[in-house]
Design a protein around this motif. Sequence first.
Motif, PDB file in Angstrom:
ATOM      1  N   PHE A  41     -99.334   2.598  42.880  1.00 30.22           N
ATOM      2  CA  PHE A  41     -98.491   1.454  43.165  1.00 30.22           C
ATOM      3  C   PHE A  41     -97.379   1.310  42.123  1.00 30.22           C
ATOM      4  N   HIS A  42     -96.441   0.430  42.421  1.00 24.18           N
ATOM      5  CA  HIS A  42     -95.407   0.060  41.461  1.00 24.18           C
ATOM      6  C   HIS A  42     -94.897  -1.329  41.837  1.00 24.18           C
ATOM      7  N   VAL A  43     -94.041  -1.887  41.004  1.00 25.54           N
ATOM      8  CA  VAL A  43     -93.483  -3.219  41.252  1.00 25.54           C
ATOM      9  C   VAL A  43     -92.049  -3.075  41.733  1.00 25.54           C
ATOM     10  N   ALA A  44     -91.726  -3.737  42.861  1.00 26.07           N
ATOM     11  CA  ALA A  44     -90.374  -3.744  43.418  1.00 26.07           C
ATOM     12  C   ALA A  44     -90.052  -5.148  43.900  1.00 26.07           C
ATOM     13  N   ASN A  45     -88.940  -5.689  43.465  1.00 30.78           N
ATOM     14  CA  ASN A  45     -88.530  -7.047  43.843  1.00 30.78           C
ATOM     15  C   ASN A  45     -89.614  -8.083  43.536  1.00 30.78           C
ATOM     16  N   GLY A  46     -90.321  -7.853  42.428  1.00 33.39           N
ATOM     17  CA  GLY A  46     -91.343  -8.801  42.011  1.00 33.39           C
ATOM     18  C   GLY A  46     -92.636  -8.734  42.795  1.00 33.39           C
ATOM     19  N   GLN A  47     -92.818  -7.676  43.594  1.00 33.04           N
ATOM     20  CA  GLN A  47     -94.031  -7.529  44.394  1.00 33.04           C
ATOM     21  C   GLN A  47     -94.729  -6.214  44.072  1.00 33.04           C
ATOM     22  N   LEU A  48     -96.054  -6.211  44.176  1.00 35.81           N
ATOM     23  CA  LEU A  48     -96.818  -4.973  44.030  1.00 35.81           C
ATOM     24  C   LEU A  48     -96.740  -4.222  45.348  1.00 35.81           C
ATOM     25  N   GLY A  79    -104.912 -13.632  48.244  1.00 34.82           N
ATOM     26  CA  GLY A  79    -104.052 -14.761  48.618  1.00 34.82           C
ATOM     27  C   GLY A  79    -102.765 -14.347  49.291  1.00 34.82           C
ATOM     28  N   GLY A  80    -102.667 -13.113  49.738  1.00 33.99           N
ATOM     29  CA  GLY A  80    -101.459 -12.628  50.390  1.00 33.99           C
ATOM     30  C   GLY A  80    -100.740 -11.598  49.537  1.00 33.99           C
ATOM     31  N   ILE A  81     -99.428 -11.488  49.689  1.00 37.14           N
ATOM     32  CA  ILE A  81     -98.644 -10.532  48.911  1.00 37.14           C
ATOM     33  C   ILE A  81     -98.741 -10.877  47.426  1.00 37.14           C
ATOM     34  N   ILE A  82     -98.947  -9.864  46.601  1.00 39.06           N
ATOM     35  CA  ILE A  82     -99.158 -10.070  45.164  1.00 39.06           C
ATOM     36  C   ILE A  82     -97.815 -10.065  44.440  1.00 39.06           C
ATOM     37  N   GLN A  83     -97.506 -11.176  43.776  1.00 36.68           N
ATOM     38  CA  GLN A  83     -96.279 -11.312  43.009  1.00 36.68           C
ATOM     39  C   GLN A  83     -96.542 -10.902  41.561  1.00 36.68           C
TER      40      GLN A  83
END
Length: 245
Positions: A111-118, A130-134
């Motif tokens: 994985f990586h972080v893009a636009n504040g999301q995993l 809880g949904g998309i991980i910030q």
Amino acid sequence: MDSGFYAACTALMAQSQSLDVVANNLANSSTSGYRAQHSVFSSVLAKAAGRPMSTLNQATNDYGVLGGSHLDLSQGGLERTGNDMDFAIEGAGFFVVQNSSGRYYTRSGDFHVANGQLVTAQGDPVIGEGGIIQIVGAPLSVSADGTISVNGAVAGKLKVVDFKPGTPLESVGSTYYSAPKGSEVPATSAAIRQGSIESSNVNPVANAVELITVQRYADLMQRALSMFDSQFNKTATEDLPRVNS
């Protein structure tokens, strides 16, 4: 027409399809999180409805066909990468991924972080409890139960799921899988290993041998079809004119 021709024809088709499955496994032997596919063969008894058949006729008219394939869910090896954004699942379970096409599952945790999301290597958001991980800030750490902490503060928890027994998983691309809606259940025996990647569970040597074996069977069926074709041509040119004379 000789039932042997049909038997050889269906066998060639089945082996050709099996060849595609084995070749795909071999091509993905180095793809992280890939699950091997194994061919499943079944038989079809070709007979006229309501017409009794002798034991010999049943044996000569029982044709082998490829009934599909099943997913090998055995654990792949865990390879230490030292990258804090690499996660591997030890035990049964899948990461959950969401994109515009729907909900998918994967064992590949690069994985990586893009636009504040995993997100996954393909850029699709990874789903947490809880949904998309910030993800904002660093450093990032993940505990064995999937809890994600960023700079000491809890940012979310990875959602790791398993499936009810007998659930058919369908391959969607190299590392994504789909499952019927409502079939997922919480994974109870999975542990997250940060800084590691799970390798493919394909055995390259065993699959190379299987590829050669399937290819040989396919070649044999091709030769058999050529022999039957020659026999049919001989019958057409030599025997049929006698019938009309």
